[in-house]
Design an enzyme around this catalytic site. Structure first.
Site, mmCIF file in Angstrom:
data_model
loop_
_atom_site.group_PDB
_atom_site.id
_atom_site.type_symbol
_atom_site.label_atom_id
_atom_site.label_comp_id
_atom_site.label_asym_id
_atom_site.label_seq_id
_atom_site.Cartn_x
_atom_site.Cartn_y
_atom_site.Cartn_z
ATOM 1 N N LYS A 43 24.140 -121.902 52.848
ATOM 2 C CA LYS A 43 25.242 -122.889 53.909
ATOM 3 C C LYS A 43 25.050 -124.426 52.907
ATOM 4 C CE LYS A 43 25.751 -120.049 56.630
ATOM 5 N NZ LYS A 43 27.086 -119.703 57.423
ATOM 6 N N TYR A 64 19.217 -118.394 54.016
ATOM 7 C CA TYR A 64 20.583 -118.601 54.737
ATOM 8 C C TYR A 64 20.768 -120.693 54.914
ATOM 9 C CZ TYR A 64 23.338 -119.629 58.885
ATOM 10 O OH TYR A 64 24.181 -120.096 59.932
#
Length: 270
Positions: free
Chosen positions: A168, A164
């Site tokens: 990002k 993640y």
């Protein structure tokens, strides 16, 4: 109904729930015609269904707005292109895209599987690219448009979300690259790092003083989609927002370790 986005066509991914839904409804309330995209999956990306996107369209239409649903998977090039194609076939143009779609597959780095890595990066980072790619080609010809990606304070690192965090961080670089490359065509690109109560933030093992609601984030996105922001030269920026207060990207750094982070702190091995 307002008119801050009157005449604009906006596509929002992950718009079936949470922040994406709030953005779609807020954009419609300000006069935009909205393409509501959601693959309809659970938090981990499983069990797709088209019903959530269609439900948001019904909400918008019920109060006098205009919207159409697209249930395609944004992690594929065909999915990103279809969202743009539906905008053009339904409304004749595309003025803004907002990429909110995301999933979580928490795991410590030494236990993370290839699928857990690939699926998260595909949904967040590639899912932003596929729509940016298709939309930017249209916006270049139109000589105008707005691209908005969603990042997180976790782009600076997370105990149990390397997939993640990497995705990002990549979205920030993608947004800034888009801003640099598309500026001469009148296209802006910005990123938002929200701190809000959603399905994905529900597992954060601490209370965040600055946490807000999806509607707080939607208000900032509506502004970034507007002519006021574009004419003001707002591009290549990364904004955090929580509890109705916006700031620089560092404000949300380290906000969420996730469920696995809590488990590891307690001596576990996620």
């Amino acid at each position: 109904m307002g008119n801050f986005l009157a005449g604009k066509v906006v596509a929002v991914t992950g718009a079936g729930r949470g922040i994406g839904r709030a953005v779609a409804i807020a954009a419609a309330a300000e006069g935009a015609r909205v393409v509501v995209n959601d693959y309809g999956v659970s938090v981990d990306g499983s069990s797709p269904t088209s019903e959530v996107a269609e439900a948001v369209v019904k909400e918008i239409v019920a109060v006098g707005g205009e919207a159409v649903a697209v249930a395609d998977d944004v992690s594929t090039m065909a999915g990103g292109q279809r969202i743009v194609d539906v905008a053009l076939s339904s409304y004749g143009r595309l003025d803004g895209v907002v990429c909110v779609a995301g999933i979580l597959r928490e795991r410590m780095l030494f236990n993370m599987t290839e699928d857990e890595w690939d699926s998260v990066v595909a949904t967040h980072l590639k899912g932003t690219f596929t729509l940016f790619r298709a939309a930017s080609a249209v916006m270049r010809k139109q000589r105008g448009g707005t691209l908005i990606g969603f990042t997180s304070g976790n782009h600076q690192g997370s105990v149990s979300q390397a997939n993640y965090s990497a995705a990002k961080g990549g979205i920030i670089s993608l947004v800034r690259s888009a801003a640099l490359g598309l500026h001469k065509y009148g296209v802006t690109a910005n990123a938002v790092a929200p701190v809000a109560r959603t399905r994905m933030s529900a597992g954060v093992p601490m209370e965040l003083a600055e946490i807000g609601e999806p509607e707080d984030v939607a208000a900032l996105v509506v502004y970034l989609l507007s002519d006021r922001a574009r004419e003001g030269g707002v591009t290549g920026q990364v904004y955090t927002i929580g509890g109705g207060e916006a700031g620089g990207v560092g404000a949300a750094a380290g906000a969420a370790l996730g469920v696995c982070g809590e488990w590891v702190d307690a001596g576990g091995d996620c």
